[in-house]
Write a protein that holds these residues in place. Structure first.
Motif, PDB file in Angstrom:
ATOM      1  N   LEU A   1       0.860  -1.179   0.000  1.00  0.00           N
ATOM      2  CA  LEU A   1       0.000   0.000   0.000  1.00  0.00           C
ATOM      3  C   LEU A   1       0.897   1.229   0.000  1.00  0.00           C
ATOM      4  N   ALA A   2       1.065   1.817  -1.185  1.00  0.00           N
ATOM      5  CA  ALA A   2       1.939   2.979  -1.357  1.00  0.00           C
ATOM      6  C   ALA A   2       1.147   4.028  -2.119  1.00  0.00           C
ATOM      7  N   SER A   3       0.443   4.860  -1.392  1.00  0.00           N
ATOM      8  CA  SER A   3      -0.466   5.834  -1.985  1.00  0.00           C
ATOM      9  C   SER A   3       0.213   6.615  -3.106  1.00  0.00           C
ATOM     10  N   PRO A   4      -0.383   6.725  -4.267  1.00  0.00           N
ATOM     11  CA  PRO A   4      -1.761   6.378  -4.599  1.00  0.00           C
ATOM     12  C   PRO A   4      -1.914   4.955  -5.114  1.00  0.00           C
ATOM     13  N   GLU A   5      -0.823   4.174  -5.140  1.00  0.00           N
ATOM     14  CA  GLU A   5      -0.882   2.825  -5.692  1.00  0.00           C
ATOM     15  C   GLU A   5      -1.124   1.775  -4.617  1.00  0.00           C
ATOM     16  N   THR A   6      -1.808   0.707  -5.017  1.00  0.00           N
ATOM     17  CA  THR A   6      -1.888  -0.518  -4.235  1.00  0.00           C
ATOM     18  C   THR A   6      -1.458  -1.638  -5.172  1.00  0.00           C
ATOM     19  N   VAL A   7      -0.302  -2.210  -4.889  1.00  0.00           N
ATOM     20  CA  VAL A   7       0.259  -3.264  -5.733  1.00  0.00           C
ATOM     21  C   VAL A   7      -0.064  -4.604  -5.105  1.00  0.00           C
ATOM     22  N   VAL A   8      -0.633  -5.521  -5.898  1.00  0.00           N
ATOM     23  CA  VAL A   8      -0.956  -6.867  -5.433  1.00  0.00           C
ATOM     24  C   VAL A   8      -0.344  -7.854  -6.426  1.00  0.00           C
ATOM     25  N   ASP A   9       0.521  -8.738  -5.933  1.00  0.00           N
ATOM     26  CA  ASP A   9       1.177  -9.714  -6.801  1.00  0.00           C
ATOM     27  C   ASP A   9       1.159 -11.099  -6.156  1.00  0.00           C
ATOM     28  N   ARG A  10       0.914 -12.095  -7.007  1.00  0.00           N
ATOM     29  CA  ARG A  10       1.116 -13.476  -6.563  1.00  0.00           C
ATOM     30  C   ARG A  10       2.610 -13.723  -6.684  1.00  0.00           C
ATOM     31  N   ALA A  11       3.255 -14.067  -5.578  1.00  0.00           N
ATOM     32  CA  ALA A  11       4.707 -14.155  -5.525  1.00  0.00           C
ATOM     33  C   ALA A  11       5.253 -15.562  -5.744  1.00  0.00           C
ATOM     34  N   GLY A  12       4.393 -16.565  -5.632  1.00  0.00           N
ATOM     35  CA  GLY A  12       4.846 -17.944  -5.769  1.00  0.00           C
ATOM     36  C   GLY A  12       3.995 -18.856  -4.933  1.00  0.00           C
ATOM     37  N   PHE A  13       4.617 -19.947  -4.454  1.00  0.00           N
ATOM     38  CA  PHE A  13       3.835 -20.879  -3.642  1.00  0.00           C
ATOM     39  C   PHE A  13       4.623 -21.378  -2.457  1.00  0.00           C
ATOM     40  N   LEU A  14       3.875 -21.865  -1.463  1.00  0.00           N
ATOM     41  CA  LEU A  14       4.419 -22.402  -0.230  1.00  0.00           C
ATOM     42  C   LEU A  14       3.816 -23.762   0.011  1.00  0.00           C
ATOM     43  N   LYS A  15       4.661 -24.749   0.248  1.00  0.00           N
ATOM     44  CA  LYS A  15       4.180 -26.094   0.570  1.00  0.00           C
ATOM     45  C   LYS A  15       4.429 -26.332   2.058  1.00  0.00           C
TER      46      LYS A  15
END
Length: 105
Positions: free
Chosen positions: A89-103
């Protein structure tokens, strides 16, 4: 990012984050960061986001910034495979990313 951890562990799950402006590396640690762990191919909803924090590795050039969330304590995950998401959350942007996976085993 892909990782495996024991269901018995209490450890930080870390995701490297690279932010650039005009081609130059930028320190994102002033922004709020959250992480979510969802079933495969499921987008996170508001209740999925967990408090995360920043870690800086100053031994690299440029510095490496890591979003991290402590799993096994306040955030508990059952045995299974999860998509790992990072929200910045970095105003005015909201960045959302799938970063990978966790087992979790």
């Amino acid at each position: 990012m892909s990782a495996e951890l024991s269901v018995l562990a209490v450890t930080y799950v870390k995701v490297p984050v690279r932010v650039t402006e005009s081609g130059a590396s930028v320190d994102p640690t002033g922004a709020t960061v959250q992480m979510a762990f969802t079933a495969s191919d499921v987008d996170p909803v508001s209740g999925d986001w967990k408090t995360a924090s920043w870690e800086t590795d100053a031994t690299t050039t440029p510095d490496t910034y890591l979003a991290r969330c402590l799993v096994g304590s306040a955030v508990t995950l059952a045995v299974g495979t999860y998509d790992v998401w990072v929200k910045i959350l970095a105003s005015p942007e909201t960045v959302v990313d799938r970063a990978g996976f966790l087992k979790v085993v």
